[in-house]
Enzyme design. Structure first.
Site, short mmCIF file in Angstrom:
data_model
loop_
_atom_site.label_atom_id
_atom_site.label_comp_id
_atom_site.label_asym_id
_atom_site.label_seq_id
_atom_site.Cartn_x
_atom_site.Cartn_y
_atom_site.Cartn_z
N LYS A 184 0.89 -1.17 0.00
CA LYS A 184 0.00 0.00 0.00
C LYS A 184 0.92 1.22 0.00
CE LYS A 184 -1.75 3.04 2.01
NZ LYS A 184 -1.58 4.49 1.66
N GLU A 259 10.15 1.38 10.57
CA GLU A 259 11.15 2.43 10.35
C GLU A 259 10.40 3.75 10.50
OE1 GLU A 259 14.43 2.30 8.54
OE2 GLU A 259 14.54 4.39 7.94
N CYS A 293 13.83 10.60 7.07
CA CYS A 293 13.74 10.21 8.48
C CYS A 293 15.06 10.46 9.21
CB CYS A 293 13.31 8.76 8.59
SG CYS A 293 14.24 7.67 7.52
N GLU A 394 9.50 15.51 15.11
CA GLU A 394 10.03 15.44 13.74
C GLU A 394 9.23 16.42 12.87
OE1 GLU A 394 9.25 11.84 11.43
OE2 GLU A 394 11.34 11.93 10.79
P1 NDP Z 1 2.17 8.63 7.81
O1 NDP Z 1 2.93 7.90 8.83
O2 NDP Z 1 0.79 9.07 8.16
O3 NDP Z 1 2.07 7.79 6.45
C1 NDP Z 1 3.01 6.83 5.98
C2 NDP Z 1 2.25 5.71 5.28
O4 NDP Z 1 1.34 5.11 6.19
C3 NDP Z 1 1.42 6.17 4.10
O5 NDP Z 1 1.37 5.15 3.12
C4 NDP Z 1 0.07 6.35 4.74
O6 NDP Z 1 -0.97 6.34 3.81
C5 NDP Z 1 0.02 5.16 5.65
N1 NDP Z 1 -0.93 5.28 6.75
C6 NDP Z 1 -1.42 6.39 7.35
N2 NDP Z 1 -2.28 6.06 8.33
C7 NDP Z 1 -2.37 4.71 8.36
C8 NDP Z 1 -3.09 3.76 9.14
N3 NDP Z 1 -3.92 4.14 10.12
N4 NDP Z 1 -2.92 2.46 8.89
C9 NDP Z 1 -2.08 2.04 7.93
N5 NDP Z 1 -1.38 2.88 7.13
C10 NDP Z 1 -1.51 4.21 7.35
O7 NDP Z 1 3.00 9.84 7.34
P2 NDP Z 1 2.53 11.09 6.50
O8 NDP Z 1 2.66 10.75 5.06
O9 NDP Z 1 1.19 11.62 6.91
O10 NDP Z 1 3.59 12.11 6.97
C11 NDP Z 1 3.49 12.64 8.30
C12 NDP Z 1 4.79 12.61 9.01
O11 NDP Z 1 5.34 11.29 9.04
C13 NDP Z 1 5.88 13.42 8.35
O12 NDP Z 1 5.77 14.75 8.67
C14 NDP Z 1 7.09 12.78 8.92
O13 NDP Z 1 7.34 13.31 10.18
C15 NDP Z 1 6.72 11.34 9.05
N6 NDP Z 1 7.23 10.49 7.96
C16 NDP Z 1 8.36 9.77 8.17
C17 NDP Z 1 8.88 9.01 7.16
C18 NDP Z 1 10.11 8.23 7.34
O14 NDP Z 1 10.82 7.95 6.36
N7 NDP Z 1 10.44 7.79 8.54
C19 NDP Z 1 8.26 8.94 5.86
C20 NDP Z 1 7.04 9.71 5.74
C21 NDP Z 1 6.57 10.44 6.78
P3 NDP Z 1 -1.50 7.78 3.26
O15 NDP Z 1 -0.36 8.39 2.53
O16 NDP Z 1 -2.60 7.43 2.42
O17 NDP Z 1 -1.90 8.56 4.49
#
Ligand code: NDP
Length: 503
Positions: A184, A259, A293, A394
């Site tokens: 996903k 991660e 990250c 973050e």
């Molecule tokens: P999220 O953690 O919300 O999203 C990451 C992934 O998880 C996306 O595919 C998202 O789908 C999915 N997701 C969201 N909610 C759920 C759920 N309840 N159950 C299962 N999957 C879910 O990150 P965001 O994209 O909203 O970004 C927000 C913050 O996350 C950033 O500001 C940053 O701080 C952090 N982040 C960290 C990353 C890393 O590499 N460690 C990468 C990305 C974000 P969808 O996109 O449809 O919401």
């Protein structure tokens, strides 16, 4: 590859389930936006629990299908190698697609895509090297050994910042081992993962081994983490979402690899070549617009050089070329999402409210075309303290907080004063000091006189709220296989059924 930037512009993209494009059960699609203009450029299927259920069932069937289950490990490795070749062939097209979706610099996405085939080759080579042990037990005429087996269906939830690169670290080993997967991708960056699924098919993997369901996290993602047919969850994203996913998976007693976020310390001692350290700190937090990250977002500078260092850092940050991510000379592109831009603005506001000072940046560029996109200037906040909100959470944007430290004891206390533990960096010529820091800092990866130097041969992952599990290196082959113990009695003796044999 039929999916390219030109072919998907303005189109609707379906899921990829069982080797076929599959329309969403709900008939709904979601828009994907171009961060340089804020305008939608294609739509992706808005998956729900029914789509996830269909994909997991197909993946379960594929994991039992002799076409996948009964091929030799050498042949599995060969398929992964073929996929590597196809990724190499399409690297430019995939990089362009990712840039269009997340706004990161084209040359960065190209560099990621060009390195990716090597990762597939690396794990392809491990397909026939994963082996069990023979265990010498204290019994005669007994053979006791272990087997490493595929675990079944792995659910992968990926973020928008480096969609294919972050997928590769777990997809490649999963395929080499013989698992099947349901992916996903982030709702903001569906295209490249769907394109990759086409390449998986072209490489000759049986249908159903790799499936992609696009859609929102709160619907499709949530359903994947709750599905009882999934044997393991891989998640890259925020700590808040990771916590929720781990709780869902625990309901089915399913293990996770997490991660998550970071608030990594980046340290500069007074014995360094200042230009080198300034460039290192810049790369650590402003590369990819800080949307990584591992961003070194808390910068600790030895008190004696604090003012000079800040002056140089600010001077360099002011000269960063902000522009369209496809332009050769651009150093900083837009943020990937409108929500991300708002988050950055909010946290810079918190920083000022909590007593930090903006030394440079702190605003959206106002000129010309940049005003329409989700751009934000590289921002340096001085007089920072660990208890300020922008230093605790973050941000995932081009924002660094700088503060002085005096001595190693204070440095370690400040560096570890965070709930995260993903990465850390240190610049010094004193190797003893660097090693003491490496031993004492709570971070899954420590860089000495470098930063953001990643390799798929290295185990990467976090401590504390940055997650658990590792990707990269041989370790990951163990994480995605299950260990079985087999005991053989070859004595031929008929035993009394009620005697317990201790020897
Ligand atoms: P999220 O953690 O919300 O999203 C990451 C992934 O998880 C996306 O595919 C998202 O789908 C999915 N997701 C969201 N909610 C759920 C759920 N309840 N159950 C299962 N999957 C879910 O990150 P965001 O994209 O909203 O970004 C927000 C913050 O996350 C950033 O500001 C940053 O701080 C952090 N982040 C960290 C990353 C890393 O590499 N460690 C990468 C990305 C974000 P969808 O996109 O449809 O919401």
């Amino acid at each position: 590859m039929t999916l390219t930037v030109a072919s998907i512009e303005g189109r609707r993209l379906d899921h990829f389930i069982g080797g076929r494009r599959t329309a969403p059960h709900s008939g709904q699609y979601l828009q994907s936006f171009d961060p340089t203009t804020g305008a939608p450029w294609y739509e992706a299927a808005d998956g729900d629990a029914a789509d996830i259920d269909a994909a997991v069932r197909v993946a379960q069937a594929a994991s039992m299908d002799p076409a996948w289950r009964r091929i030799t490990q050498t042949d599995r490795g060969r398929l992964v190698r073929r996929l590597a070749e196809l990724v190499a062939r399409e690297a430019d097209a995939l990089a362009l697609m990712e840039m269009r979706d997340n706004g990161k610099l084209l040359r960065e996405m190209q560099a990621q895509l060009k390195a990716m085939p090597d990762a597939y080759h690396y794990f392809a080579g491990m397909a026939d090297k994963l082996q069990g042990d023979t265990i010498p037990v204290n019994k005669l005429d007994m053979l006791n050994f272990t087997l490493r087996e595929p675990i079944g269906v792995v659910g992968m939830i990926t973020p928008w910042n480096s969609p294919l690169m972050l997928l590769t670290g777990t997809l490649a080993p999963c395929l080499a081992i013989g698992n099947t997967v349901v992916i996903k991708p982030s709702e903001h960056t569906s295209a490249s993962t769907l394109a990759l699924a086409e390449l998986v098919k072209e490489a000759g993997f049986p249908d159903g081994v790799v499936n992609v369901v696009t859609g929102h996290g709160r619907t499709a993602g949530e359903a994947l983490t709750r599905h009882p047919g999934v044997a393991k969850i891989v998640f890259t994203g925020s700590t808040a979402t990771g916590r929720r996913i781990a709780a869902n998976a625990a309901g089915n007693l399913v293990p996770c690899q997490m991660e998550l976020g970071g608030k990594s310390p980046h340290v500069v001692f007074d014995d360094v070549d200042l230009d080198r350290a300034v460039n290192g700190v810049m790369a650590g937090v402003f590369a990819a617009g800080g949307q990584t990250c591992i961003a070194g977002s808390r910068c600790f500078v030895e008190a004696g050089i604090y003012d000079t260092f800040v002056e140089r850092l600010v001077d360099r940050a002011r000269r960063v070329r902000i522009g369209h991510p496809a332009q050769e000379d651009t150093e900083l592109g837009p943020l990937a999402l409108a929500a991300q831009l708002e988050k950055v603005e909010t946290y810079v506001g918190y920083g000022v409210a909590d007593g930090a000072t903006i030394a440079t940046g702190g605003r959206r560029p106002q000129d010309g075309e940049l005003a329409a996109g989700w751009y934000y200037e590289p921002t340096v906040l001085v007089d920072a303290k660990n208890d300020m909100r922008f230093m605790r959470d973050e941000i995932f944007g081009p924002v660094v907080g700088v503060m002085p430290f005096r001595g190693e004891d204070e440095l370690i206390r400040l560096a570890n004063d965070t709930r995260y533990g993903l990465a850390a960096g240190i610049w010094t010529r004193d190797i003893d000091r660097a090693m003491r820091f490496a031993r004492n800092v709570d971070a899954g990866t420590v860089w000495i006189n470098t930063y953001r130097s990643a390799a798929f041969m290295s185990p990467s992952g976090g401590f504390k709220e940055s997650g658990y599990g590792r990707r990269g290196g041989f370790e990951v082959m163990r994480e995605f296989s299950r260990l079985k113990n087999v005991v053989v009695d070859y004595s031929g003796a008929t035993q009394d059924p009620f005697v317990i044999r201790l020897r």
